[in-house]
Design a protein around this motif. Structure first.
Motif, PDB file in Angstrom:
ATOM      1  N   ASP A   1      65.199 -27.762  28.527  1.00 50.76           N
ATOM      2  CA  ASP A   1      64.214 -26.940  27.814  1.00 50.76           C
ATOM      3  C   ASP A   1      63.207 -27.830  27.072  1.00 50.76           C
ATOM      4  OD1 ASP A   1      65.284 -24.569  28.676  1.00 50.76           O
ATOM      5  OD2 ASP A   1      66.424 -24.159  26.837  1.00 50.76           O
ATOM      6  N   GLN A   2      63.715 -28.894  26.435  1.00 54.33           N
ATOM      7  CA  GLN A   2      62.838 -29.826  25.723  1.00 54.33           C
ATOM      8  C   GLN A   2      61.903 -30.518  26.713  1.00 54.33           C
ATOM      9  OE1 GLN A   2      62.572 -30.157  22.390  1.00 54.33           O
ATOM     10  NE2 GLN A   2      60.802 -31.451  22.859  1.00 54.33           N
ATOM     11  N   GLU A   3      62.485 -30.921  27.866  1.00 52.93           N
ATOM     12  CA  GLU A   3      61.671 -31.591  28.888  1.00 52.93           C
ATOM     13  C   GLU A   3      60.588 -30.654  29.413  1.00 52.93           C
ATOM     14  OE1 GLU A   3      62.438 -33.770  33.207  1.00 52.93           O
ATOM     15  OE2 GLU A   3      64.138 -33.425  31.866  1.00 52.93           O
ATOM     16  N   ILE A   4      60.978 -29.367  29.631  1.00 49.05           N
ATOM     17  CA  ILE A   4      59.996 -28.374  30.098  1.00 49.05           C
ATOM     18  C   ILE A   4      58.895 -28.201  29.050  1.00 49.05           C
ATOM     19  CG2 ILE A   4      59.690 -25.898  30.552  1.00 49.05           C
ATOM     20  CD1 ILE A   4      62.460 -25.976  31.939  1.00 49.05           C
ATOM     21  N   HIS A   5      59.332 -28.101  27.790  1.00 50.18           N
ATOM     22  CA  HIS A   5      58.344 -27.949  26.714  1.00 50.18           C
ATOM     23  C   HIS A   5      57.401 -29.149  26.660  1.00 50.18           C
ATOM     24  CE1 HIS A   5      56.664 -26.763  22.870  1.00 50.18           C
ATOM     25  NE2 HIS A   5      56.982 -27.958  22.359  1.00 50.18           N
ATOM     26  N   ASP A   6      57.999 -30.362  26.775  1.00 46.26           N
ATOM     27  CA  ASP A   6      57.181 -31.575  26.755  1.00 46.26           C
ATOM     28  C   ASP A   6      56.225 -31.594  27.945  1.00 46.26           C
ATOM     29  OD1 ASP A   6      58.534 -32.336  24.484  1.00 46.26           O
ATOM     30  OD2 ASP A   6      59.835 -33.805  25.493  1.00 46.26           O
ATOM     31  N   LEU A   7      56.734 -31.232  29.129  1.00 45.15           N
ATOM     32  CA  LEU A   7      55.882 -31.230  30.322  1.00 45.15           C
ATOM     33  C   LEU A   7      54.768 -30.195  30.209  1.00 45.15           C
ATOM     34  CD1 LEU A   7      58.523 -31.702  33.175  1.00 45.15           C
ATOM     35  CD2 LEU A   7      56.779 -33.340  32.428  1.00 45.15           C
ATOM     36  N   LYS A   8      55.122 -29.015  29.624  1.00 45.51           N
ATOM     37  CA  LYS A   8      54.080 -27.994  29.444  1.00 45.51           C
ATOM     38  C   LYS A   8      52.999 -28.515  28.489  1.00 45.51           C
ATOM     39  CE  LYS A   8      56.326 -23.579  30.347  1.00 45.51           C
ATOM     40  NZ  LYS A   8      56.773 -22.310  29.787  1.00 45.51           N
ATOM     41  N   SER A   9      53.466 -29.153  27.422  1.00 46.36           N
ATOM     42  CA  SER A   9      52.488 -29.705  26.472  1.00 46.36           C
ATOM     43  C   SER A   9      51.610 -30.752  27.166  1.00 46.36           C
ATOM     44  CB  SER A   9      53.200 -30.362  25.287  1.00 46.36           C
ATOM     45  OG  SER A   9      53.930 -29.411  24.553  1.00 46.36           O
ATOM     46  N   LYS A  10      52.282 -31.618  27.935  1.00 46.04           N
ATOM     47  CA  LYS A  10      51.536 -32.661  28.656  1.00 46.04           C
ATOM     48  C   LYS A  10      50.571 -32.037  29.662  1.00 46.04           C
ATOM     49  CE  LYS A  10      52.384 -37.144  30.662  1.00 46.04           C
ATOM     50  NZ  LYS A  10      53.376 -38.103  31.095  1.00 46.04           N
ATOM     51  N   MET A  11      51.055 -30.960  30.365  1.00 45.57           N
ATOM     52  CA  MET A  11      50.179 -30.291  31.339  1.00 45.57           C
ATOM     53  C   MET A  11      48.976 -29.673  30.636  1.00 45.57           C
ATOM     54  SD  MET A  11      52.875 -28.493  33.989  1.00 45.57           S
ATOM     55  CE  MET A  11      51.785 -27.180  34.363  1.00 45.57           C
ATOM     56  N   ASP A  12      49.254 -29.048  29.460  1.00 45.17           N
ATOM     57  CA  ASP A  12      48.139 -28.451  28.709  1.00 45.17           C
ATOM     58  C   ASP A  12      47.140 -29.529  28.286  1.00 45.17           C
ATOM     59  OD1 ASP A  12      49.232 -25.951  29.000  1.00 45.17           O
ATOM     60  OD2 ASP A  12      50.172 -25.887  27.008  1.00 45.17           O
ATOM     61  N   GLU A  13      47.688 -30.682  27.810  1.00 45.45           N
ATOM     62  CA  GLU A  13      46.797 -31.783  27.414  1.00 45.45           C
ATOM     63  C   GLU A  13      46.003 -32.290  28.611  1.00 45.45           C
ATOM     64  OE1 GLU A  13      49.005 -34.935  25.519  1.00 45.45           O
ATOM     65  OE2 GLU A  13      49.794 -33.556  23.994  1.00 45.45           O
ATOM     66  N   MET A  14      46.726 -32.439  29.751  1.00 50.90           N
ATOM     67  CA  MET A  14      46.045 -32.931  30.955  1.00 50.90           C
ATOM     68  C   MET A  14      45.000 -31.933  31.432  1.00 50.90           C
ATOM     69  SD  MET A  14      49.208 -34.649  33.019  1.00 50.90           S
ATOM     70  CE  MET A  14      48.278 -35.091  34.454  1.00 50.90           C
ATOM     71  N   ALA A  15      45.326 -30.639  31.308  1.00 50.97           N
ATOM     72  CA  ALA A  15      44.350 -29.619  31.727  1.00 50.97           C
ATOM     73  C   ALA A  15      43.110 -29.700  30.847  1.00 50.97           C
ATOM     74  CB  ALA A  15      44.981 -28.231  31.654  1.00 50.97           C
ATOM     75  N   GLU A  16      43.341 -29.898  29.529  1.00 50.06           N
ATOM     76  CA  GLU A  16      42.193 -30.023  28.628  1.00 50.06           C
ATOM     77  C   GLU A  16      41.375 -31.267  28.970  1.00 50.06           C
ATOM     78  OE1 GLU A  16      42.871 -29.793  24.396  1.00 50.06           O
ATOM     79  OE2 GLU A  16      44.247 -28.120  24.689  1.00 50.06           O
ATOM     80  N   GLU A  17      42.107 -32.399  29.209  1.00 51.04           N
ATOM     81  CA  GLU A  17      41.409 -33.631  29.566  1.00 51.04           C
ATOM     82  C   GLU A  17      40.631 -33.455  30.876  1.00 51.04           C
ATOM     83  OE1 GLU A  17      44.120 -36.922  29.747  1.00 51.04           O
ATOM     84  OE2 GLU A  17      44.676 -36.714  27.624  1.00 51.04           O
ATOM     85  N   PHE A  18      41.314 -32.791  31.836  1.00 52.29           N
ATOM     86  CA  PHE A  18      40.655 -32.574  33.118  1.00 52.29           C
ATOM     87  C   PHE A  18      39.425 -31.676  32.949  1.00 52.29           C
ATOM     88  CE2 PHE A  18      40.250 -30.279  37.199  1.00 52.29           C
ATOM     89  CZ  PHE A  18      39.987 -31.364  38.013  1.00 52.29           C
TER      90      PHE A  18
ATOM     91  N   GLU B   1      37.671 -31.367  30.257  1.00 53.41           N
ATOM     92  CA  GLU B   1      36.654 -32.170  29.580  1.00 53.41           C
ATOM     93  C   GLU B   1      35.983 -33.106  30.573  1.00 53.41           C
ATOM     94  OE1 GLU B   1      34.240 -33.103  26.722  1.00 53.41           O
ATOM     95  OE2 GLU B   1      35.843 -31.648  26.397  1.00 53.41           O
ATOM     96  N   MET B   2      36.809 -33.750  31.437  1.00 54.73           N
ATOM     97  CA  MET B   2      36.232 -34.647  32.453  1.00 54.73           C
ATOM     98  C   MET B   2      35.321 -33.873  33.403  1.00 54.73           C
ATOM     99  SD  MET B   2      39.521 -37.113  33.304  1.00 54.73           S
ATOM    100  CE  MET B   2      39.005 -37.407  34.940  1.00 54.73           C
ATOM    101  N   LEU B   3      35.752 -32.676  33.758  1.00 52.61           N
ATOM    102  CA  LEU B   3      34.951 -31.861  34.667  1.00 52.61           C
ATOM    103  C   LEU B   3      33.596 -31.502  34.027  1.00 52.61           C
ATOM    104  CD1 LEU B   3      36.510 -30.837  37.345  1.00 52.61           C
ATOM    105  CD2 LEU B   3      35.659 -28.651  36.542  1.00 52.61           C
ATOM    106  N   ARG B   4      33.661 -31.138  32.737  1.00 51.44           N
ATOM    107  CA  ARG B   4      32.413 -30.798  32.039  1.00 51.44           C
ATOM    108  C   ARG B   4      31.467 -32.008  31.974  1.00 51.44           C
ATOM    109  NH1 ARG B   4      35.448 -27.004  28.997  1.00 51.44           N
ATOM    110  NH2 ARG B   4      36.331 -28.594  27.676  1.00 51.44           N
TER     111      ARG B   4
ATOM    112  N   GLU C   1      27.988 -32.256  33.654  1.00 52.80           N
ATOM    113  CA  GLU C   1      26.835 -32.558  32.823  1.00 52.80           C
ATOM    114  C   GLU C   1      26.062 -33.733  33.405  1.00 52.80           C
ATOM    115  OE1 GLU C   1      24.276 -31.692  30.116  1.00 52.80           O
ATOM    116  OE2 GLU C   1      26.111 -30.530  30.236  1.00 52.80           O
ATOM    117  N   LYS C   2      26.798 -34.782  33.850  1.00 51.81           N
ATOM    118  CA  LYS C   2      26.144 -35.946  34.451  1.00 51.81           C
ATOM    119  C   LYS C   2      25.458 -35.562  35.747  1.00 51.81           C
ATOM    120  CE  LYS C   2      29.040 -39.529  32.532  1.00 51.81           C
ATOM    121  NZ  LYS C   2      30.017 -40.561  32.806  1.00 51.81           N
ATOM    122  N   MET C   3      26.101 -34.713  36.525  1.00 52.42           N
ATOM    123  CA  MET C   3      25.491 -34.286  37.784  1.00 52.42           C
ATOM    124  C   MET C   3      24.232 -33.471  37.525  1.00 52.42           C
ATOM    125  SD  MET C   3      28.751 -33.351  40.164  1.00 52.42           S
ATOM    126  CE  MET C   3      27.819 -32.638  41.459  1.00 52.42           C
ATOM    127  N   ARG C   4      24.285 -32.635  36.504  1.00 47.76           N
ATOM    128  CA  ARG C   4      23.106 -31.834  36.181  1.00 47.76           C
ATOM    129  C   ARG C   4      21.954 -32.732  35.736  1.00 47.76           C
ATOM    130  NH1 ARG C   4      21.410 -29.030  31.586  1.00 47.76           N
ATOM    131  NH2 ARG C   4      23.247 -29.592  30.506  1.00 47.76           N
TER     132      ARG C   4
END
Length: 193
Positions: free
Chosen positions: A135-152, A154-157, A161-164
């Motif tokens: 459960d802790q590992e799942i929670h940690d992975l979910k947190s990491k996935m959420d962070e990675m999704a945010e980073e991704f 942000e990178m996408l934006r 923005e650079k492409m625009r």
């Protein structure tokens, strides 16, 4: 038979009926009659004694037979009692052995049950620990996935923005179909969360 009476014409003074003294002949007859009477009594009593002896022998024989039967019955009873006692002791011994075996089996099963309970408790503890870790590992992975999704995101934006910016620079240099690409990029930007 009584003594003979004297003829009617002759009367003696010593008539025994009148209480007179008996003559020798009358005494002999009297003794003979008494002897015969005693012999008859003797023979009757001898016969009774013989019958009594025969009865005694018969009773003695019957008593001896009864005694033998009683002793035989007693012997059989004793043998039966011994046999029944032997059987009882054998059955008692067999039952005690069986009871002891069953008690040993019960003790063994109780020991196994206690061991199984300890193992089950240990397995449950381990399982609960593993579940907590997962459960802790799942929670940690979910947190990491959420962070990675945010980073991704942000990178996408940033990339968009650079492409625009590049598209704008190029569109300033060349106008035409780039306008469509720019509109498309802005649509994507609006729909991005």
């Amino acid at each position: 038979m009584g003594p003979k009476k004297a003829p009617a014409g002759k009367k003696k003074e010593g008539n025994p009926e009148n209480g007179g003294e008996l003559t020798a002949e009358e005494k002999a007859k009297l003794f003979m009659l008494t002897c015969q009477s005693l012999q008859v009594q003797l023979s009757e009593r001898s016969e009774e004694a013989s019958k009594a002896l025969a009865a005694k022998r018969e009773y003695k024989s019957r008593i001896e037979q009864i005694q033998r039967d009683f002793e035989e019955e007693q012997k059989q009873t004793f043998e039966i009692t011994q046999d029944m006692t032997r059987q009882y002791k054998g059955m008692q011994e067999e039952l005690l052995t069986r009871i002891n075996k069953l008690e040993d089996t019960i003790q063994d099963l109780n020991d196994r049950l206690a061991e199984a309970d300890v193992r089950q408790e240990r397995v449950m503890k381990d399982k609960n620990h593993i579940i907590a870790m997962k459960d802790q590992e799942i929670h940690d992975l979910k947190s990491k996935m959420d962070e990675m999704a945010e980073e991704f995101g942000e990178m996408l934006r940033e990339t968009l923005e650079k492409m625009r910016e590049r598209i704008e620079i190029s569109s300033n240099n060349y106008e035409g179909p780039d306008l469509l690409i720019q509109q498309r990029m802005e649509e994507l930007k609006v729909s991005d969360p």
